[in-house]
Design a protein around this motif. Structure first.
Motif, mmCIF file in Angstrom:
data_model
loop_
_atom_site.group_PDB
_atom_site.id
_atom_site.type_symbol
_atom_site.label_atom_id
_atom_site.label_comp_id
_atom_site.label_asym_id
_atom_site.label_seq_id
_atom_site.Cartn_x
_atom_site.Cartn_y
_atom_site.Cartn_z
ATOM 1 N N LYS A 411 1.136 -1.550 0.002
ATOM 2 C CA LYS A 411 -0.090 -0.118 -0.013
ATOM 3 C C LYS A 411 0.333 1.478 0.201
ATOM 4 O O LYS A 411 0.395 2.315 -0.632
ATOM 5 N N ALA A 412 1.930 0.887 0.329
ATOM 6 C CA ALA A 412 2.488 2.322 0.541
ATOM 7 C C ALA A 412 3.196 3.227 -0.756
ATOM 8 O O ALA A 412 3.202 4.246 -1.126
ATOM 9 N N LEU A 413 3.218 1.933 -1.638
ATOM 10 C CA LEU A 413 3.611 2.553 -3.100
ATOM 11 C C LEU A 413 2.353 2.578 -3.931
ATOM 12 O O LEU A 413 1.922 2.950 -5.316
ATOM 13 N N GLN A 414 0.882 2.903 -3.297
ATOM 14 C CA GLN A 414 -0.038 3.333 -3.980
ATOM 15 C C GLN A 414 -0.388 4.667 -4.737
ATOM 16 O O GLN A 414 -0.539 4.289 -6.030
ATOM 17 N N LYS A 415 0.311 5.611 -4.411
ATOM 18 C CA LYS A 415 0.620 6.686 -5.616
ATOM 19 C C LYS A 415 1.352 6.340 -6.848
ATOM 20 O O LYS A 415 1.831 7.489 -7.184
ATOM 21 N N LEU A 416 2.713 5.344 -6.558
ATOM 22 C CA LEU A 416 3.525 5.335 -7.540
ATOM 23 C C LEU A 416 2.890 4.055 -7.765
ATOM 24 O O LEU A 416 4.203 2.620 -8.282
ATOM 25 N N GLN A 417 1.408 3.657 -8.512
ATOM 26 C CA GLN A 417 1.395 2.541 -8.670
ATOM 27 C C GLN A 417 2.292 1.357 -10.929
ATOM 28 O O GLN A 417 2.113 0.594 -10.215
ATOM 29 N N ALA A 418 2.474 2.332 -10.897
ATOM 30 C CA ALA A 418 3.187 2.417 -12.074
ATOM 31 C C ALA A 418 5.351 1.777 -11.894
ATOM 32 O O ALA A 418 5.436 0.580 -12.968
ATOM 33 N N GLU A 419 5.515 2.348 -10.907
ATOM 34 C CA GLU A 419 6.611 2.018 -10.651
ATOM 35 C C GLU A 419 6.110 0.736 -9.471
ATOM 36 O O GLU A 419 7.391 -0.227 -9.806
ATOM 37 N N ARG A 420 5.421 0.281 -9.537
ATOM 38 C CA ARG A 420 5.233 -1.037 -8.435
ATOM 39 C C ARG A 420 5.331 -2.216 -8.648
ATOM 40 O O ARG A 420 6.140 -3.351 -8.832
ATOM 41 N N ASP A 421 4.310 -1.905 -10.467
ATOM 42 C CA ASP A 421 4.482 -3.013 -11.330
ATOM 43 C C ASP A 421 5.833 -2.980 -11.758
ATOM 44 O O ASP A 421 5.830 -4.284 -12.399
ATOM 45 N N ALA A 422 6.352 -2.080 -12.580
ATOM 46 C CA ALA A 422 7.809 -2.269 -12.806
ATOM 47 C C ALA A 422 9.116 -3.338 -12.165
ATOM 48 O O ALA A 422 9.538 -3.726 -12.186
ATOM 49 N N LEU A 423 8.677 -2.680 -10.774
ATOM 50 C CA LEU A 423 9.532 -3.123 -9.825
ATOM 51 C C LEU A 423 8.899 -4.720 -9.963
ATOM 52 O O LEU A 423 9.988 -5.901 -9.716
ATOM 53 N N ILE A 424 7.862 -5.474 -9.839
ATOM 54 C CA ILE A 424 7.050 -7.337 -10.163
ATOM 55 C C ILE A 424 8.196 -7.468 -11.306
ATOM 56 O O ILE A 424 8.402 -8.646 -11.307
ATOM 57 N N LEU A 425 7.495 -6.524 -12.308
ATOM 58 C CA LEU A 425 8.511 -7.457 -13.523
ATOM 59 C C LEU A 425 9.461 -7.409 -14.110
ATOM 60 O O LEU A 425 10.477 -8.583 -13.774
ATOM 61 N N LYS A 426 10.448 -6.685 -12.788
ATOM 62 C CA LYS A 426 12.253 -6.283 -12.521
ATOM 63 C C LYS A 426 12.617 -7.700 -11.432
ATOM 64 O O LYS A 426 12.854 -8.838 -12.500
ATOM 65 N N HIS A 427 11.471 -8.305 -10.537
ATOM 66 C CA HIS A 427 11.361 -9.169 -9.875
ATOM 67 C C HIS A 427 11.419 -10.838 -10.422
ATOM 68 O O HIS A 427 12.214 -10.816 -10.530
ATOM 69 N N ILE A 428 10.709 -10.632 -11.591
ATOM 70 C CA ILE A 428 10.024 -11.547 -11.960
ATOM 71 C C ILE A 428 11.230 -12.105 -12.878
ATOM 72 O O ILE A 428 11.914 -13.206 -13.111
ATOM 73 N N HIS A 429 11.289 -10.891 -13.426
ATOM 74 C CA HIS A 429 13.076 -10.780 -14.805
ATOM 75 C C HIS A 429 14.010 -11.377 -14.021
ATOM 76 O O HIS A 429 14.745 -12.361 -13.413
ATOM 77 N N PHE A 430 14.872 -11.200 -12.358
ATOM 78 C CA PHE A 430 15.229 -11.485 -11.535
ATOM 79 C C PHE A 430 15.301 -12.909 -11.289
ATOM 80 O O PHE A 430 16.117 -14.077 -11.094
ATOM 81 N N VAL A 431 13.806 -13.480 -10.609
ATOM 82 C CA VAL A 431 14.114 -14.709 -10.714
ATOM 83 C C VAL A 431 13.775 -15.953 -11.639
ATOM 84 O O VAL A 431 14.696 -16.764 -11.126
ATOM 85 N N TYR A 432 14.561 -15.594 -12.999
ATOM 86 C CA TYR A 432 14.264 -16.346 -13.821
ATOM 87 C C TYR A 432 15.757 -16.153 -14.831
ATOM 88 O O TYR A 432 16.247 -17.478 -15.269
ATOM 89 N N HIS A 433 16.293 -14.886 -14.068
ATOM 90 C CA HIS A 433 17.949 -14.675 -14.310
ATOM 91 C C HIS A 433 18.368 -13.879 -13.745
ATOM 92 O O HIS A 433 18.942 -13.125 -13.479
#
Length: 711
Positions: A411-433
């Motif tokens: 919830k702390a990143l509620q006003k930064l949803q785009a950056e929060r989604d980008a962090l999730i995508l980067k985390h997925i990329h890190f998990v597989y690479h």
């Protein structure tokens, strides 16, 4: 026959007021005591004399006139001292003259030099009737005319003095000699005399000196605030001191003589210091003047205000840290009413608070991102079900957000949803690479730090002579890429590329990390906001995207406009930027006549523009993106090759040097002790604290056959 006055062996006569001053006048002895006379000036003193009765004087004048009239010589009555004249005396004198058959009267003042010449001129005209009749002007009218004449002559003379005298050190004898040929000087001296001319000169010199002193004073006063800032910048040091003690404190400062000079004679403006060539330092006695006292008080007030402003900044930061209304990403306009009060507005401009708020927001956002990254690691099971190299579907992203939605760190990143989604995508990329290049900790990655520590601790023999020093973790090359597309293509691809980068926008190509700066452009390239090149962005290449005939036409027109604007420019902007044309395929669409037509058109345009053309990505490759990661790497590698070719121009004049070692390396025994360590990126205990005690031990040495982490 001329009338002769007999005065045997007598000098010229003096009035009783001049007794004792005989030597001041030219003395002429009358020849044989006789003097021929052609006319008389009958002088009447019309001033108020001491112990003198004017009526008796007028009676004496009347008797004297009766004697003069017998000579049949012309007589002119001259009223003297009219500058101090009594009106009744003047009227009585005129009445006396009127009763003597139009006896002419001239009102004069020798002190003011009014009508003196007129008195003699009138008598001359009476003696010589052939001369024109002189016009008799009353005293006050003549005084007015003379005043105007003197004023005009004075103005001209002052102009002459100001033109010749430029320094207050000039002396009268030298200047008067220079001015003697000038008519302005001659006219004024004739009217007012040499002494008044000298007086005006001295006044002018005094003005020059005052102006010079004033310029010096202003220079010193302008320098005084700088001196106070340098010598006494601390309010606590001088706030409680009197002026006298403050001056003693200044004298005790090591740099006092750099700013001030103590003169033996005071005040400074009455000494030769005003003309000293090296008088840049402030005379210390200047501090006693009211202007300097005001500057000292202003210095105190400035220090007090600076302290108060610092207190306001500190109070504002504390308010930010304690306020529950300040959350990551909240705009200033939304938070202002909750954290500002009247005292804040009194002391600082709003722009200062906006700057502090921006820095505080950055700290909040960085901390929130770090906490969110920890949250993603804690919920790692959410990402196990993804297919290898697959982008999560909207449904899967919805599940992830639903599971994490109750967490405060989400919830702390509620006003930064785009950056929060980008962090999730980067985390997925890190998990597989999971590599040090894709590590969320970036430069703080333990793997990267371990290699740096080992590289700085040991230099292997084969590398000793040709290995470059270990570069700093921040010393990465930069790639500036323009992405040209229409209808959102450029922005969408830029976001997808950023998702493949590390958190600080770095991208790995052939095992090396590069800083990747993207500039998406979707408008008219002739506008400054859409220009390929800016003062802070020098492009290395351009990636051109199209998915229709319209978007392809936009690309062609934009490239031609950019090349036209680059022709004739004096900067380093190349007219032909390395280009790559890419057909963006609709997701899931791998065929069709329209696609084939767009491919053929793209190939033709690529040939015309002399650029690389990339086929559209195959379905199912690259997380379903418009362009897969392989294509992106191909584009960036091509840009690197072009950039290296440019950098090599002008750098090939030096020869290559190669050094080898012939001494064989001593055979190292097998390791006596093997240690396995597990360090997590971002742990409070850094790799330096764990490894340095081991690496600094004397028996520790690199393993000859091991990798970069073997010792």
């Amino acid at each position: 026959a001329a009338t002769k006055l007999a005065s045997a062996e007598k000098l010229m006569y003096f009035c009783t007021d001049q007794l004792g001053l005989e030597q001041d006048f030219e003395q002429k002895q009358m020849p044989d005591g006789k003097l021929p006379v052609d006319g008389f000036l009958l002088c009447v003193d019309v001033s108020r004399g001491m112990n003198r009765n004017f009526d008796e004087q007028l009676k004496f004048v009347s008797n004297l006139y009766n004697q003069l009239a017998k000579t049949k010589k012309p007589v002119v009555v001259v009223l003297t001292k009219c500058d101090e004249g009594v009106e009744r005396y003047i009227r009585d004198a005129h009445a006396f003259a009127l009763g003597k058959k139009n006896l002419q009267v001239v009102e004069t003042s020798a002190r003011s030099n009014v009508n003196v010449d007129l008195a003699f001129g009138t008598l001359v005209q009476l003696v010589d009737r052939s001369r024109g009749k002189a016009k008799i002007v009353p005293y006050f009218e003549a005084l007015k005319q003379q005043s105007q004449q003197i004023a005009a002559a004075k103005d001209k003379y002052e102009w002459l003095v100001s033109r010749i005298v430029k320094s207050h050190n000039e002396a009268w004898p030298n200047v008067s000699r220079k001015m003697q040929p000038a008519p302005e000087y001659q006219d004024y001296v004739y009217l007012e005399g040499t002494q008044k001319a000298k007086k005006l000169f001295l006044q002018h010199v005094q003005r020059l000196k005052q102006e010079h002193v004033e310029r010096r004073r202003k220079t010193y006063l302008a320098l005084l605030p700088q001196a106070l800032d340098a010598l006494v910048p601390d309010l606590d040091e001088i706030d409680h001191l009197s002026r006298a003690k403050a001056e003693k404190l200044l004298e005790a400062k090591p740099d006092f003589l750099k700013w001030f000079v103590v003169l033996e004679e005071t005040p400074w403006d009455a000494t030769s210091h005003v003309d000293a060539a090296d008088s840049e330092r402030i005379p210390f006695d200047l501090l006693e003047t009211p202007a300097a006292e005001q500057l000292y008080e202003a210095h105190l007030e400035k220090l007090r205000n600076e302290r108060k402003r610092a207190e306001m900044r500190r109070a504002f930061r504390e308010n930010l840290e304690t306020s529950p209304f300040v959350t990551p990403g909240k705009p200033w306009e939304e938070a202002r009413s909750f954290i500002m009060n009247e005292d804040f507005y009194l002391w600082l401009d709003e722009s200062v608070y906006v700057d502090i708020y921006g820095k505080h927001q950055k700290q909040l956002i960085d901390k929130a991102k770090e906490d969110f990254q920890e949250l993603l690691l804690e919920y790692s099971e959410l990402f196990y079900e993804l297919e290898l190299d697959a982008k999560p579907s909207k449904e899967k992203m919805g599940v992830i957000q639903e599971v994490l939605g109750e967490e405060q760190r989400f919830k702390a990143l509620q006003k930064l949803q785009a950056e929060r989604d980008a962090l999730i995508l980067k985390h997925i990329h890190f998990v597989y690479h999971p590599t040090k290049e894709t590590c969320p900790s970036c430069a703080a990655c333990v793997d990267a730090r371990v290699e740096q520590l080992l590289g700085s601790r040991f230099v292997r023999p084969a590398e000793r002579h040709h290995r470059n020093p270990l570069p700093d973790s921040n010393a990465v090359d930069r790639i500036n890429l323009v992405i040209l597309g229409k209808d959102g293509l450029a922005r969408e691809l830029a976001n997808e590329i950023r998702a493949l980068c590390t958190s600080d926008d770095k991208y790995v190509i052939e095992g090396k990390m590069y800083e990747l700066l993207l500039r998406p452009i979707e408008g008219n390239v002739r506008l400054p906001v859409n220009a390929f090149q800016t003062p802070t962005f020098q492009p290395h290449g351009c990636l051109c995207l199209y998915n229709s005939k319209e978007s392809l036409s936009y690309v062609v027109e934009s490239i031609e406009k950019s090349r036209e604007s680059a022709v004739g420019r004096r900067d380093n902007h190349p007219a032909h930027l390395p280009l790559t044309l890419v057909l963006v395929n609709k997701r899931g669409d791998a065929g069709g006549e329209t696609l084939q037509s767009l491919v053929q058109q793209g190939q033709q345009i690529a040939s015309k523009l002399q650029c690389v053309f990339l086929e559209p990505a195959s379905a199912g490759i690259g997380y379903g993106r418009n362009i897969n990661e392989k294509q992106i790497g191909q584009v960036l590698k091509g840009l690197l090759d072009s950039k290296r070719n440019l950098n090599l121009v002008g750098s090939t004049s030096g020869g290559l040097k190669e050094a080898t070692t012939t001494a064989p390396a001593p055979t190292q025994p097998d390791a006596d002790l093997r240690i396995v360590m597990c360090l997590m990126c971002g742990d409070p205990v850094s790799a330096d604290e764990v490894l340095l005690p081991i690496l600094q031990a004397q028996p520790c040495r690199p393993s000859p056959g091991g990798g970069a982490g073997a010792v």
